[in-house]
Design a protein around this motif. Structure first.
Motif, PDB file in Angstrom:
ATOM      1  N   ASP A  52       0.827  -1.213   0.000  1.00  0.00           N
ATOM      2  CA  ASP A  52       0.000   0.000   0.000  1.00  0.00           C
ATOM      3  C   ASP A  52       0.857   1.258   0.000  1.00  0.00           C
ATOM      4  N   ILE A  53       1.943   1.226   0.745  1.00  0.00           N
ATOM      5  CA  ILE A  53       2.838   2.391   0.791  1.00  0.00           C
ATOM      6  C   ILE A  53       3.493   2.619  -0.572  1.00  0.00           C
ATOM      7  N   ARG A  54       3.940   1.514  -1.204  1.00  0.00           N
ATOM      8  CA  ARG A  54       4.547   1.657  -2.529  1.00  0.00           C
ATOM      9  C   ARG A  54       3.537   2.177  -3.553  1.00  0.00           C
ATOM     10  N   GLU A  55       2.297   1.715  -3.468  1.00  0.00           N
ATOM     11  CA  GLU A  55       1.263   2.192  -4.390  1.00  0.00           C
ATOM     12  C   GLU A  55       0.976   3.681  -4.166  1.00  0.00           C
ATOM     13  N   ALA A  56       0.935   4.105  -2.905  1.00  0.00           N
ATOM     14  CA  ALA A  56       0.704   5.530  -2.624  1.00  0.00           C
ATOM     15  C   ALA A  56       1.861   6.384  -3.145  1.00  0.00           C
ATOM     16  N   GLU A  57       3.107   5.907  -2.990  1.00  0.00           N
ATOM     17  CA  GLU A  57       4.253   6.647  -3.504  1.00  0.00           C
ATOM     18  C   GLU A  57       4.227   6.724  -5.027  1.00  0.00           C
ATOM     19  N   ARG A  58       3.815   5.617  -5.696  1.00  0.00           N
ATOM     20  CA  ARG A  58       3.728   5.642  -7.166  1.00  0.00           C
ATOM     21  C   ARG A  58       2.690   6.643  -7.645  1.00  0.00           C
ATOM     22  N   ARG A  59       1.521   6.687  -6.964  1.00  0.00           N
ATOM     23  CA  ARG A  59       0.498   7.658  -7.331  1.00  0.00           C
ATOM     24  C   ARG A  59       0.975   9.083  -7.104  1.00  0.00           C
ATOM     25  N   GLN A  60       1.715   9.291  -6.057  1.00  0.00           N
ATOM     26  CA  GLN A  60       2.238  10.634  -5.786  1.00  0.00           C
ATOM     27  C   GLN A  60       3.231  11.059  -6.859  1.00  0.00           C
ATOM     28  N   ARG A  61       4.119  10.132  -7.281  1.00  0.00           N
ATOM     29  CA  ARG A  61       5.074  10.469  -8.342  1.00  0.00           C
ATOM     30  C   ARG A  61       4.351  10.767  -9.651  1.00  0.00           C
ATOM     31  N   ASP A  62       3.304   9.969  -9.970  1.00  0.00           N
ATOM     32  CA  ASP A  62       2.553  10.226 -11.206  1.00  0.00           C
ATOM     33  C   ASP A  62       1.874  11.593 -11.167  1.00  0.00           C
ATOM     34  N   THR A  63       1.348  11.959 -10.010  1.00  0.00           N
ATOM     35  CA  THR A  63       0.697  13.278  -9.882  1.00  0.00           C
ATOM     36  C   THR A  63       1.691  14.406 -10.072  1.00  0.00           C
ATOM     37  N   VAL A  64       2.890  14.253  -9.484  1.00  0.00           N
ATOM     38  CA  VAL A  64       3.913  15.300  -9.619  1.00  0.00           C
ATOM     39  C   VAL A  64       4.393  15.413 -11.064  1.00  0.00           C
ATOM     40  N   GLN A  65       4.580  14.280 -11.731  1.00  0.00           N
ATOM     41  CA  GLN A  65       5.025  14.321 -13.127  1.00  0.00           C
ATOM     42  C   GLN A  65       3.966  14.949 -14.030  1.00  0.00           C
ATOM     43  N   ALA A  66       2.695  14.655 -13.786  1.00  0.00           N
ATOM     44  CA  ALA A  66       1.629  15.265 -14.585  1.00  0.00           C
ATOM     45  C   ALA A  66       1.589  16.773 -14.384  1.00  0.00           C
TER      46      ALA A  66
END
Length: 331
Positions: free
Chosen positions: A158-172
């Protein structure tokens, strides 16, 4: 008769072994055995439960550090066991009741206190029953450890998934910021009518159902003057924040200093007037005009009592002058 010490009653008996048959001793014996039988029944009930996983709990010192008094062994026994951060309910008490030491001390206690033999088995736990409980408890501990590992792995996922979503949001968000810069370019360029229609920036102009994503450069052609926010040099005008000299460093043009407030002479006159207001209104010379031009020729003689000086000074001066006149006449 011999003196014996009774550990159950906690006192010395001077009647010898007759004390074992006294009413007080038998009453205390029944109460101690009842408590031990109750604790033994609760422990055997926990061992007989089909799902021994209920005996595995999270360790709480206030709840799982209790002890049970064993009258046969003469000491307190911990009720619950402990394995790391887990508490094993009734584990220590079962191990004590099934041990050979407790079985031996129980036989001695029964023999010394003349207890019924049928009650002895109610204070003991068979070794086979304790062995089955131990094996079931080991399986329950292994199952609990497996569930804990799965829970930890799920939390990590769950932590890794939350970090991946955060990185995708920042890149967008970064891509949305870089697209207007590519549309604007480093220099001002005016496209033709066809190029302006086909350019990506023209497709993102604000409309009734769109929002403007790129910077609007139309304000540069309107001829509006921008306000300068930086430091501006002023010729002696403004305040200290705009670079002007403070008022205490500026020189007067006429070279004269401007006095602030009344002068020292005016202050003394004002102080003298305040003193005169405190004096009696009907005193001698209260209405005398000190600003009028006068001389000694027009003043009448009031016995040397003038508007200044002390009355005793006038008296002594009059007597001195009158004495000199008398001496002149005698001569």
């Amino acid at each position: 008769m011999a003196v014996i010490y009774c550990g159950l009653c906690r006192r010395s008996a001077f009647t010898g072994r007759r004390h074992l048959y006294s009413a007080g001793h038998r009453r205390r014996l029944r109460e101690a055995l009842a408590r031990l039988q109750e604790a033994t029944a609760a422990a055997r009930a926990m061992a007989a439960v089909a799902d021994v996983a209920e005996a595995v709990r999270r360790y709480e010192p206030a709840e799982h550090d209790g002890r049970v008094w064993c009258p046969c062994c003469g000491r307190g026994v911990r009720r619950d066991g402990r394995s790391g951060e887990l508490a094993l309910l009734q584990a220590e008490l079962l191990r004590h009741l099934a041990g050979p030491e407790h079985r031996r001390e129980t036989a001695r206690f029964w023999r010394e206190n003349r207890v019924e033999a049928a009650l002895r088995e109610q204070c003991l736990v068979p070794a086979e029953e304790y062995e089955c409980f131990t094996q079931a408890l080991e399986r329950a501990l292994a199952e609990h450890q497996r569930r804990e590992e799965e829970r930890i792995l799920q939390m990590a996922a769950d932590i890794r998934e939350a970090e991946r979503r955060q990185r995708d949001t920042v890149q967008a968000a970064l891509q949305l910021q870089t697209e207007p810069e590519l549309c604007a370019g480093p220099s001002v360029w005016k496209p033709s009518a066809g190029a302006e229609r086909d350019s990506p920036c023209a497709a993102e102009q604000p409309g009734p159902s769109r929002m403007q994503t790129g910077p609007d450069l139309a304000w540069m052609e309107s001829g509006q003057v921008l306000t300068f926010i930086g430091h501006q040099e002023t010729e002696g005008k403004g305040n200290v924040h705009t670079g002007a000299k403070p008022p205490w460093l500026t020189e007067e043009e006429d070279g004269s200093k401007q006095e602030i407030g009344p002068s020292y002479e005016e202050f003394l006159k004002h102080k003298e007037k305040q003193k005169l207001k405190k004096l009696p209104v009907e005193r001698v010379g209260a209405n005398f005009d000190h600003t009028s031009q006068t001389s000694d020729s027009w003043l009448p003689s009031f016995g040397r009592v003038w508007n200044h000086g002390r009355r005793w000074q006038s008296r002594h001066q009059f007597r001195t002058e009158s004495g000199e006149k008398k001496k002149k006449v005698i001569r």
